[in-house]
Write an enzyme that holds these catalytic residues in place. Structure first.
Site, PDB file in Angstrom:
ATOM      1  N   LEU A   1       0.836  -1.197   0.000  1.00 12.99           N
ATOM      2  CA  LEU A   1       0.000   0.000   0.000  1.00 12.99           C
ATOM      3  C   LEU A   1       0.873   1.250   0.000  1.00 12.99           C
ATOM      4  O   LEU A   1       1.836   1.351   0.776  1.00 12.99           O
ATOM      5  CB  LEU A   1      -0.922  -0.005   1.220  1.00 12.99           C
ATOM      6  CG  LEU A   1      -1.844  -1.224   1.348  1.00 12.99           C
ATOM      7  CD1 LEU A   1      -2.726  -1.085   2.584  1.00 12.99           C
ATOM      8  CD2 LEU A   1      -2.688  -1.415   0.097  1.00 12.99           C
ATOM      9  N   CYS A   2       0.505   2.165  -0.856  1.00 11.15           N
ATOM     10  CA  CYS A   2       1.239   3.430  -0.954  1.00 11.15           C
ATOM     11  C   CYS A   2       0.618   4.438   0.005  1.00 11.15           C
ATOM     12  O   CYS A   2      -0.394   5.075  -0.300  1.00 11.15           O
ATOM     13  CB  CYS A   2       1.185   3.954  -2.399  1.00 11.15           C
ATOM     14  SG  CYS A   2       2.015   5.536  -2.616  1.00 11.15           S
ATOM     15  N   LEU A   3       1.221   4.565   1.180  1.00  7.60           N
ATOM     16  CA  LEU A   3       0.758   5.499   2.192  1.00  7.60           C
ATOM     17  C   LEU A   3       1.942   6.323   2.691  1.00  7.60           C
ATOM     18  O   LEU A   3       3.098   5.923   2.555  1.00  7.60           O
ATOM     19  CB  LEU A   3       0.115   4.749   3.366  1.00  7.60           C
ATOM     20  CG  LEU A   3      -1.022   3.779   3.021  1.00  7.60           C
ATOM     21  CD1 LEU A   3      -1.451   3.010   4.257  1.00  7.60           C
ATOM     22  CD2 LEU A   3      -2.205   4.528   2.420  1.00  7.60           C
TER      23      LEU A   3
END
Length: 286
Positions: A88-90
């Site tokens: 996940l790109c967070l």
């Protein structure tokens, strides 16, 4: 390199103790015993959210350089917000090392994950779904998580909670869909409820007693007989009426009319109580 590994292990232990002492709402996390750099988490869907009632399992993979480098974040349970088994790109993940803050703990990371989950901002690894789809994912998440061995090993208490909910749901389903057969289920207060499509005629005396506060299988002091006894008594009454003399016909007719009103009243009251119990169980499940 060798100097940073003890730092990572030391920090992992600190974060673990901190989570146990001061738990984060809706979140449970445990490191894998065989690898302290792999953490598993469970996010419980908050109330008044599309994820209410759901359990969402995922992993945090920490680098040996932690806390100087951020972890990778994965979601394993289908949820309608994030793709499964996908990094996940967070701002709190290894996609953005430039925004990472070494003071952030495991609790901080998971709090940020939950916050982003409740939003609708798109990012790499996110997906779109309707409110209905998210609610369906929440329902299916219970049985889905139980198939994962790490989930069962690390979160036994949550597994017990899920099994209890699944059992209650199955019993409620049987109670509402069964034909003429009576089905017993337990509601959230632990009381036993018996359901049937002939509830207006046949109702277990003890269950009516529990719901209405009566004693000895009665409803407010009025004894309730089963359908077979009632039909047999009706046949006997009809036979006796035919054999009565003309002088007793008027009394017999009056008795039959009273008996019919009495029976209908019992049937109506029984059906109303059954409907209230079913409604109460459904509200507690929701």
């Amino acid at each position: 390199m060798t100097n940073r590994k003890p730092t990572a292990m030391s920090r992992m232990k600190q974060d673990y103790l901190r989570l146990k002492k001061d738990p984060v709402p809706y979140i449970t996390a445990e490191p894998l015993p065989s690898n302290l750099l792999e953490w598993h988490y469970v996010v419980k869907g908050p109330e008044d959210s599309p994820y209410q009632g759901g359990y969402y399992h995922g992993t945090l993979l920490f680098p040996r350089e932690f806390p100087f480098k951020p972890p990778s974040i994965y979601m394993l349970t289908p949820n309608g917000r994030f793709k499964t088994n996908t990094r996940l790109c967070l701002s709190i993940s290894d996609f953005h090392p430039d925004t990472w803050n070494p003071t952030w703990s495991v609790g901080t990371i998971l709090t940020g994950l939950l916050s982003f989950m409740l939003e609708s901002t798109p990012t790499l690894g996110s997906t779109e779904s309707s409110l209905y789809e998210k609610q369906q994912y929440a329902k299916k998440s219970l049985a889905f998580n139980l198939k994962n061995s790490n989930f069962r090993e690390l979160f036994p208490q949550i597994c017990d909670e899920i099994n209890c909910r699944l059992k209650t749901q199955q019993q409620l389903l049987q109670a509402t869909t069964t034909g003429n057969k009576l089905t017993t289920c337990s509601n959230s207060t632990g009381e036993t409820v018996t359901g049937s499509n002939k509830a207006a005629k046949n109702y277990n005396n003890n269950n009516v007693n529990n719901a209405a506060g009566g004693t000895n299988g009665s409803l407010g002091g009025i004894a309730i007989s089963d359908e077979n006894d009632f039909n047999e008594n009706s046949k006997n009454d009809n036979t006796n009426v035919n054999n009565h003399t003309n002088n007793k016909n008027s009394n017999s007719d009056s008795y039959c009319n009273w008996h019919s009103i009495y029976s209908n009243l019992i049937a109506i009251i029984s059906f109303a109580i059954f409907a209230l119990i079913v409604n109460y169980v459904i509200k507690n499940l929701n």
